[in-house]
Design an enzyme around this catalytic site. Sequence first.
Site, PDB file in Angstrom:
ATOM      1  N   SER A   1       0.829  -1.208   0.000  1.00 42.72           N
ATOM      2  CA  SER A   1       0.000   0.000   0.000  1.00 42.72           C
ATOM      3  C   SER A   1       0.861   1.253   0.000  1.00 42.72           C
ATOM      4  O   SER A   1       0.544   2.246  -0.662  1.00 42.72           O
ATOM      5  CB  SER A   1      -0.914   0.007   1.230  1.00 42.72           C
ATOM      6  OG  SER A   1      -1.807  -1.078   1.196  1.00 42.72           O
TER       7      SER A   1
ATOM      8  N   HIS B   1      12.279  49.292  15.997  1.00 45.62           N
ATOM      9  CA  HIS B   1      11.518  49.186  17.247  1.00 45.62           C
ATOM     10  C   HIS B   1      10.191  49.946  17.151  1.00 45.62           C
ATOM     11  O   HIS B   1       9.618  50.341  18.174  1.00 45.62           O
ATOM     12  CB  HIS B   1      12.332  49.695  18.443  1.00 45.62           C
ATOM     13  CG  HIS B   1      13.681  49.052  18.585  1.00 45.62           C
ATOM     14  ND1 HIS B   1      13.858  47.839  19.212  1.00 45.62           N
ATOM     15  CD2 HIS B   1      14.897  49.446  18.152  1.00 45.62           C
ATOM     16  CE1 HIS B   1      15.153  47.517  19.171  1.00 45.62           C
ATOM     17  NE2 HIS B   1      15.790  48.466  18.525  1.00 45.62           N
TER      18      HIS B   1
ATOM     19  N   GLN C   1      10.083   0.661   2.716  1.00 45.60           N
ATOM     20  CA  GLN C   1       8.662   0.462   2.471  1.00 45.60           C
ATOM     21  C   GLN C   1       7.956   1.803   2.391  1.00 45.60           C
ATOM     22  O   GLN C   1       6.954   1.930   1.714  1.00 45.60           O
ATOM     23  CB  GLN C   1       7.971  -0.433   3.512  1.00 45.60           C
ATOM     24  CG  GLN C   1       6.529  -0.807   3.128  1.00 45.60           C
ATOM     25  CD  GLN C   1       5.986  -1.967   3.941  1.00 45.60           C
ATOM     26  OE1 GLN C   1       6.715  -2.891   4.280  1.00 45.60           O
ATOM     27  NE2 GLN C   1       4.718  -1.926   4.271  1.00 45.60           N
TER      28      GLN C   1
ATOM     29  N   SER D   1     -17.242  48.021   9.401  1.00 42.70           N
ATOM     30  CA  SER D   1     -17.675  47.679  10.753  1.00 42.70           C
ATOM     31  C   SER D   1     -19.187  47.644  10.791  1.00 42.70           C
ATOM     32  O   SER D   1     -19.854  48.479  10.157  1.00 42.70           O
ATOM     33  CB  SER D   1     -17.143  48.710  11.761  1.00 42.70           C
ATOM     34  OG  SER D   1     -17.800  48.604  13.005  1.00 42.70           O
TER      35      SER D   1
ATOM     36  N   LYS E   1     -15.295  53.040   9.535  1.00 38.24           N
ATOM     37  CA  LYS E   1     -14.136  52.156   9.612  1.00 38.24           C
ATOM     38  C   LYS E   1     -13.697  51.624   8.247  1.00 38.24           C
ATOM     39  O   LYS E   1     -14.509  51.222   7.425  1.00 38.24           O
ATOM     40  CB  LYS E   1     -14.421  50.968  10.546  1.00 38.24           C
ATOM     41  CG  LYS E   1     -14.634  51.332  12.007  1.00 38.24           C
ATOM     42  CD  LYS E   1     -13.375  51.900  12.641  1.00 38.24           C
ATOM     43  CE  LYS E   1     -12.287  50.871  12.824  1.00 38.24           C
ATOM     44  NZ  LYS E   1     -12.633  49.796  13.754  1.00 38.24           N
TER      45      LYS E   1
ATOM     46  N   ASN F   1      -6.346  38.707   7.907  1.00 33.51           N
ATOM     47  CA  ASN F   1      -6.677  37.343   7.508  1.00 33.51           C
ATOM     48  C   ASN F   1      -5.422  36.574   7.104  1.00 33.51           C
ATOM     49  O   ASN F   1      -5.224  35.409   7.489  1.00 33.51           O
ATOM     50  CB  ASN F   1      -7.677  37.381   6.356  1.00 33.51           C
ATOM     51  CG  ASN F   1      -7.869  36.046   5.683  1.00 33.51           C
ATOM     52  OD1 ASN F   1      -7.377  35.823   4.583  1.00 33.51           O
ATOM     53  ND2 ASN F   1      -8.572  35.148   6.328  1.00 33.51           N
TER      54      ASN F   1
ATOM     55  N   GLU G   1      -0.485  13.418   7.606  1.00 31.50           N
ATOM     56  CA  GLU G   1      -0.316  13.881   6.230  1.00 31.50           C
ATOM     57  C   GLU G   1      -1.631  13.998   5.486  1.00 31.50           C
ATOM     58  O   GLU G   1      -1.769  14.839   4.581  1.00 31.50           O
ATOM     59  CB  GLU G   1       0.637  12.946   5.492  1.00 31.50           C
ATOM     60  CG  GLU G   1       2.069  13.083   5.990  1.00 31.50           C
ATOM     61  CD  GLU G   1       2.981  11.948   5.585  1.00 31.50           C
ATOM     62  OE1 GLU G   1       4.183  12.013   5.924  1.00 31.50           O
ATOM     63  OE2 GLU G   1       2.499  10.991   4.945  1.00 31.50           O
TER      64      GLU G   1
END
Length: 433
Positions: free
Chosen positions: A94, A141, A212, A262, A268, A276, A309
Site C-alpha cells: 500500500s 523598534h 517500504q 464595521s 471604519k 486574515n 499527512e
Amino acid sequence: MIERYSRPEMVALWSAESRFRIWFEIEAHALDAMAELGVVPHSSAKAVWERGAFEVARIDEIERETKHDVIAFLTNVAEHVGEEARFLHQGMTSSDVLDTCLSVQLARASDIMIADIDALLVVLKRRALEHKMTPTIGRSHGIHAEPVTFGLKLAQAYAEFARNRARLVLAREDIATCAISGAVGTFANIDPRVEEHVAAKMGLAVEPVSTQVIPRDRHAMFFATLGVIASSVERLSIEIRHLQRTEVLEAEEYFSPGQKGSSAMPHKRNPILTENLTGLARMVRSAVVPALENVALWHERDISHSSVERMIGPDSTITLDFALVRLTGVIDKLLIYPKRMQKNLDRMGGLVHSQRVLLALTQAGMSREDAYKAVQRNAMKVWESDGELSLLELLKGDAEVTGFLSDADLEDKFDLGYHFRHVDTIFARVFGE
C-alpha cells in the site's frame, strides 16, 4: 480545508477523484513495466488501461467492510477489469501507492504555488519601481529611525519572495520521488525496473532507498519550506497593517465601493485582508512541527505519519495557495499615500538626520562621546516638544556644535536626498541592471 480559504485548482488536486486517478495510473504503469519484463501477460496490462475504472462511492462502500482503502480501490477496479485484474498490485505494498501518490500531489501543488509566487513577484516589482524614490520613514523598534523609500520596502519583499521561490523549487525536487519497492523496501517481489518505469511516467525521481515508505525527512523539509513562505506572507501583511493604522496611514488596503468596515461604526476601513493573511500564515506553520515529528517512524515503517499527512497535505497547500493569491491582490491594489509619508517624515522636527550630524562632528574633530552628547541633548528637546522644535535650529544655536560646524555645514546634513544615493545600487542587486 474550508471553502472560504481555498481555490478550485488546488482543491481539485486533493479530491478523492484525483487521488484515485493517480493511484490507478501508478498501478497501471507498474503493470506495463511488469508486462515488458515478462512477469505478467501483456493482455492484463492492456485490459487494465482499456476497462479500468473506479467510483468513489463504491470504494467508500467497500472500505467500510474491508477497513483498508487500497484494497477497496483494487477491488473496485477489478469489478470493471475482470479476471485479468488479478495481476494488479503484484509485489507491491500500500505504501508504494500511497507514498508515490503523495509525492505526485505535493509536486503538482508546488507547481501551483510556484506560479503563485511568480505572479506575486511581478506585482511587487511593478509597485517597487513605481515608488522607487518615494520618501518615507524607516522605523526600528516601531520608532522613527532614518529615511528610506517605499520602493525599498517592496524591493525587500521581492527579494524575500524570490528566495522563497528558490526554496520551493528545491523542496519540490526533494519531495518528488517514487517508491515501488515492496515490503520493507527490498524489491523481493518486484523488479527495481518497475519503479524506474513508474517514476518516469509520473514525473518523479527514484527514491534511492526506501524502507517500504519514502523517508519523511523529505516531507519535513517540504512543509518547513511552506512554513517559511507563510512567515514571509505574514511579515509583509504586518507591515501593511502597521502602515494602515490611523496615526500612520501611509498605505492601506483597497476599499471597494459598497464595502463595509464595521457593523457598528460606518467610518471604519479595516485591514481585514492582511489580518486574515496573518491568521492563515499561522495555520500553515502549524503543520511544520507534526511534519518534523513524522520523521521518526518505527523500524522500516509504521503509519503514525499517515493521519497527519492526510490533513496537513491538503490543508497547508490549499491555505498557502490562497494566501499567496490574496497577498498578490493586496499589493496590486494597495493604496499608497506619499504626502502622508512626507508629513510623517517631517513630524519630529528633523530628528531623523541626527546620525549625519553626529558623524560630521566627529569628522570635524569632536570626540564621538562629546558629539553624541551634543546631538542628543538637542534631540531630546525636540522629542519633548513633540516635534514643535527644529533640531536644525537648535543645533545652530548650540555654541559647542557651531564651534565645529557652520550653519551651511549643518543645513547640508539635513538633505533628504543624501539617504537615497544608493537606491539604484540596491535595485540593481534585486532586479538586475
